[in-house]
Write a protein that holds these residues in place. Sequence first.
Motif, PDB file in Angstrom:
ATOM      1  N   MET A  55       0.900  -1.171   0.106  1.00  0.00           N
ATOM      2  CA  MET A  55       0.059  -0.095  -0.080  1.00  0.00           C
ATOM      3  C   MET A  55       0.889   1.128  -0.148  1.00  0.00           C
ATOM      4  SD  MET A  55      -2.910  -0.754  -0.564  1.00  0.00           S
ATOM      5  CE  MET A  55      -3.305  -2.257  -0.960  1.00  0.00           C
ATOM      6  N   GLY A  56       2.034   1.239   0.738  1.00  0.00           N
ATOM      7  CA  GLY A  56       2.912   2.281   0.537  1.00  0.00           C
ATOM      8  C   GLY A  56       3.179   2.524  -0.917  1.00  0.00           C
ATOM      9  N   LEU A  57       3.802   1.710  -1.598  1.00  0.00           N
ATOM     10  CA  LEU A  57       4.123   1.360  -3.219  1.00  0.00           C
ATOM     11  C   LEU A  57       2.874   2.033  -3.677  1.00  0.00           C
ATOM     12  CD1 LEU A  57       6.323   1.132  -5.035  1.00  0.00           C
ATOM     13  CD2 LEU A  57       5.758  -1.141  -5.076  1.00  0.00           C
ATOM     14  N   VAL A  58       1.734   1.647  -3.610  1.00  0.00           N
ATOM     15  CA  VAL A  58       0.737   2.117  -4.361  1.00  0.00           C
ATOM     16  C   VAL A  58       0.366   3.474  -4.083  1.00  0.00           C
ATOM     17  CG1 VAL A  58      -1.850   2.052  -4.459  1.00  0.00           C
ATOM     18  CG2 VAL A  58      -0.499  -0.221  -4.376  1.00  0.00           C
ATOM     19  N   PHE A  59       0.379   4.064  -2.813  1.00  0.00           N
ATOM     20  CA  PHE A  59       0.380   5.715  -2.504  1.00  0.00           C
ATOM     21  C   PHE A  59       1.627   6.275  -3.218  1.00  0.00           C
ATOM     22  CE2 PHE A  59       1.368   9.076  -0.032  1.00  0.00           C
ATOM     23  CZ  PHE A  59       0.235   9.707   0.038  1.00  0.00           C
ATOM     24  N   VAL A  60       2.708   5.780  -3.403  1.00  0.00           N
ATOM     25  CA  VAL A  60       3.607   6.582  -4.095  1.00  0.00           C
ATOM     26  C   VAL A  60       3.291   6.809  -5.766  1.00  0.00           C
ATOM     27  CG1 VAL A  60       6.021   6.319  -4.844  1.00  0.00           C
ATOM     28  CG2 VAL A  60       5.406   6.153  -2.458  1.00  0.00           C
ATOM     29  N   ILE A  61       3.044   5.491  -6.360  1.00  0.00           N
ATOM     30  CA  ILE A  61       2.453   5.564  -7.437  1.00  0.00           C
ATOM     31  C   ILE A  61       1.378   6.306  -7.863  1.00  0.00           C
ATOM     32  CG2 ILE A  61       1.425   3.901  -9.270  1.00  0.00           C
ATOM     33  CD1 ILE A  61       3.155   1.658  -8.181  1.00  0.00           C
ATOM     34  N   LEU A  62       0.312   6.557  -7.220  1.00  0.00           N
ATOM     35  CA  LEU A  62      -0.795   7.203  -7.294  1.00  0.00           C
ATOM     36  C   LEU A  62      -0.484   8.703  -6.892  1.00  0.00           C
ATOM     37  CD1 LEU A  62      -3.554   5.364  -5.731  1.00  0.00           C
ATOM     38  CD2 LEU A  62      -3.463   5.754  -8.107  1.00  0.00           C
ATOM     39  N   LEU A  63       0.601   8.947  -6.157  1.00  0.00           N
ATOM     40  CA  LEU A  63       0.918  10.566  -5.976  1.00  0.00           C
ATOM     41  C   LEU A  63       1.575  10.880  -7.015  1.00  0.00           C
ATOM     42  CD1 LEU A  63       0.712  12.516  -3.471  1.00  0.00           C
ATOM     43  CD2 LEU A  63       3.222  11.838  -3.095  1.00  0.00           C
ATOM     44  N   ILE A  64       2.314  10.207  -7.855  1.00  0.00           N
ATOM     45  CA  ILE A  64       3.336  10.575  -8.941  1.00  0.00           C
ATOM     46  C   ILE A  64       2.367  10.827 -10.161  1.00  0.00           C
ATOM     47  CG2 ILE A  64       4.951   9.770 -10.724  1.00  0.00           C
ATOM     48  CD1 ILE A  64       6.418   8.412  -8.639  1.00  0.00           C
ATOM     49  N   PHE A  65       1.439   9.872 -10.325  1.00  0.00           N
ATOM     50  CA  PHE A  65       0.504  10.075 -11.596  1.00  0.00           C
ATOM     51  C   PHE A  65      -0.437  11.393 -11.230  1.00  0.00           C
ATOM     52  CE2 PHE A  65       2.009   6.136 -12.950  1.00  0.00           C
ATOM     53  CZ  PHE A  65       1.834   6.002 -14.167  1.00  0.00           C
ATOM     54  N   VAL A  66      -1.027  11.711  -9.915  1.00  0.00           N
ATOM     55  CA  VAL A  66      -1.456  12.774  -9.707  1.00  0.00           C
ATOM     56  C   VAL A  66      -0.732  14.058  -9.934  1.00  0.00           C
ATOM     57  CG1 VAL A  66      -2.672  14.171  -7.694  1.00  0.00           C
ATOM     58  CG2 VAL A  66      -3.127  11.957  -7.822  1.00  0.00           C
ATOM     59  N   GLY A  67       0.469  14.082  -9.538  1.00  0.00           N
ATOM     60  CA  GLY A  67       1.406  15.133 -10.077  1.00  0.00           C
ATOM     61  C   GLY A  67       1.796  15.298 -11.401  1.00  0.00           C
ATOM     62  N   LEU A  68       1.282  14.396 -12.049  1.00  0.00           N
ATOM     63  CA  LEU A  68       1.693  14.463 -13.612  1.00  0.00           C
ATOM     64  C   LEU A  68       0.308  14.745 -14.220  1.00  0.00           C
ATOM     65  CD1 LEU A  68       3.850  11.124 -14.307  1.00  0.00           C
ATOM     66  CD2 LEU A  68       4.533  13.613 -14.801  1.00  0.00           C
ATOM     67  N   ALA A  69      -0.517  14.432 -13.708  1.00  0.00           N
ATOM     68  CA  ALA A  69      -1.998  14.600 -14.557  1.00  0.00           C
ATOM     69  C   ALA A  69      -2.901  15.836 -13.812  1.00  0.00           C
ATOM     70  CB  ALA A  69      -2.661  13.284 -14.484  1.00  0.00           C
ATOM     71  N   ILE A  70      -3.163  15.961 -12.585  1.00  0.00           N
ATOM     72  CA  ILE A  70      -4.199  16.384 -12.270  1.00  0.00           C
ATOM     73  C   ILE A  70      -3.643  18.092 -11.597  1.00  0.00           C
ATOM     74  CG2 ILE A  70      -5.701  16.820 -10.421  1.00  0.00           C
ATOM     75  CD1 ILE A  70      -6.472  14.116 -10.680  1.00  0.00           C
ATOM     76  N   VAL A  71      -2.546  17.887 -11.038  1.00  0.00           N
ATOM     77  CA  VAL A  71      -1.952  19.197 -10.488  1.00  0.00           C
ATOM     78  C   VAL A  71      -1.518  19.992 -11.598  1.00  0.00           C
ATOM     79  CG1 VAL A  71      -0.337  20.394  -8.867  1.00  0.00           C
ATOM     80  CG2 VAL A  71      -1.456  18.125  -7.973  1.00  0.00           C
ATOM     81  N   ARG A  72      -2.074  21.536 -11.643  1.00  0.00           N
ATOM     82  CA  ARG A  72      -1.562  22.386 -12.575  1.00  0.00           C
ATOM     83  C   ARG A  72      -1.353  23.534 -11.867  1.00  0.00           C
ATOM     84  NH1 ARG A  72      -0.088  19.443 -16.691  1.00  0.00           N
ATOM     85  NH2 ARG A  72      -1.560  18.226 -17.484  1.00  0.00           N
ATOM     86  N   ILE A  73      -0.092  24.098 -12.237  1.00  0.00           N
ATOM     87  CA  ILE A  73       0.258  25.359 -11.478  1.00  0.00           C
ATOM     88  C   ILE A  73       0.752  25.993 -12.935  1.00  0.00           C
ATOM     89  CG2 ILE A  73       1.911  26.587  -9.716  1.00  0.00           C
ATOM     90  CD1 ILE A  73       1.922  23.885  -8.367  1.00  0.00           C
ATOM     91  N   ASN A  74       0.126  27.232 -13.169  1.00  0.00           N
ATOM     92  CA  ASN A  74       0.557  28.236 -14.249  1.00  0.00           C
ATOM     93  C   ASN A  74       0.764  27.551 -15.540  1.00  0.00           C
ATOM     94  OD1 ASN A  74       0.720  30.286 -12.739  1.00  0.00           O
ATOM     95  ND2 ASN A  74       3.027  30.051 -11.848  1.00  0.00           N
ATOM     96  N   GLY A  75      -0.140  26.570 -15.553  1.00  0.00           N
ATOM     97  CA  GLY A  75      -0.162  25.668 -16.859  1.00  0.00           C
ATOM     98  C   GLY A  75       0.770  24.501 -16.704  1.00  0.00           C
ATOM     99  N   MET A  76       1.804  24.242 -15.873  1.00  0.00           N
ATOM    100  CA  MET A  76       2.684  23.099 -15.754  1.00  0.00           C
ATOM    101  C   MET A  76       2.204  22.173 -14.937  1.00  0.00           C
ATOM    102  SD  MET A  76       5.964  25.466 -15.688  1.00  0.00           S
ATOM    103  CE  MET A  76       5.657  26.633 -14.310  1.00  0.00           C
ATOM    104  N   ASN A  77       2.497  20.683 -14.836  1.00  0.00           N
ATOM    105  CA  ASN A  77       2.240  20.120 -14.252  1.00  0.00           C
ATOM    106  C   ASN A  77       3.310  20.210 -12.888  1.00  0.00           C
ATOM    107  OD1 ASN A  77       4.761  18.337 -14.470  1.00  0.00           O
ATOM    108  ND2 ASN A  77       3.672  17.347 -16.147  1.00  0.00           N
ATOM    109  N   LEU A  78       2.868  19.371 -11.911  1.00  0.00           N
ATOM    110  CA  LEU A  78       3.730  19.574 -10.623  1.00  0.00           C
ATOM    111  C   LEU A  78       5.262  19.409 -10.751  1.00  0.00           C
ATOM    112  CD1 LEU A  78       3.623  19.865  -7.648  1.00  0.00           C
ATOM    113  CD2 LEU A  78       3.281  17.577  -7.257  1.00  0.00           C
ATOM    114  N   PHE A  79       5.790  18.450 -11.321  1.00  0.00           N
ATOM    115  CA  PHE A  79       7.232  18.237 -11.736  1.00  0.00           C
ATOM    116  C   PHE A  79       7.768  19.121 -12.498  1.00  0.00           C
ATOM    117  CE2 PHE A  79       5.226  13.963 -10.712  1.00  0.00           C
ATOM    118  CZ  PHE A  79       5.569  13.927  -9.519  1.00  0.00           C
ATOM    119  N   LYS A  80       7.154  19.705 -13.682  1.00  0.00           N
ATOM    120  CA  LYS A  80       7.646  20.836 -14.475  1.00  0.00           C
ATOM    121  C   LYS A  80       7.670  22.002 -13.482  1.00  0.00           C
ATOM    122  CE  LYS A  80       6.427  19.512 -18.874  1.00  0.00           C
ATOM    123  NZ  LYS A  80       5.457  19.869 -19.956  1.00  0.00           N
ATOM    124  N   TRP A  81       6.758  22.051 -12.595  1.00  0.00           N
ATOM    125  CA  TRP A  81       6.850  23.584 -11.658  1.00  0.00           C
ATOM    126  C   TRP A  81       7.868  23.470 -10.875  1.00  0.00           C
ATOM    127  CZ3 TRP A  81       5.831  24.261  -6.606  1.00  0.00           C
ATOM    128  CH2 TRP A  81       5.671  25.615  -6.124  1.00  0.00           C
TER     129      TRP A  81
END
Length: 110
Positions: A55-81
């Motif tokens: 479940m820890g690994l699943v949480f990390v996987i979902l956190l990475i994909f949420v950062g790539l897909a949903i989070v948008r800051i100034n038009g950039m995803n979380l990792f680009k920001w």
Amino acid sequence: MRKVKITKQQTVNPKAVFMGLSVAQIAVMGIGIALALAVVGLFIFVWGINVNLTMGLVFVILLIFVGLAIVRINGMNLFKWIHAMMQAPIYRPYESKGALDTYAKEEKEQ
């Protein structure tokens, strides 16, 4: 007094398809959920690894994909920001002035 036209902030995403998410965001989250379910099935049911570790690994996987897909800051995803924030500041070779600087200068002249 000078009137300045200010565009209204866009409150509705024009690319939104479902719950404010675009097709690309839904697809990336779908891939993340499918990968998380595959990890759960493989780690718990096939290899018999500890549930807490899985479940820890699943949480990390979902956190990475949420950062790539949903989070948008100034038009950039979380990792680009985050990458943009770690870059050196931008130095301009010219003096940058805004609308208020020009307005203050005109008031001084009068």
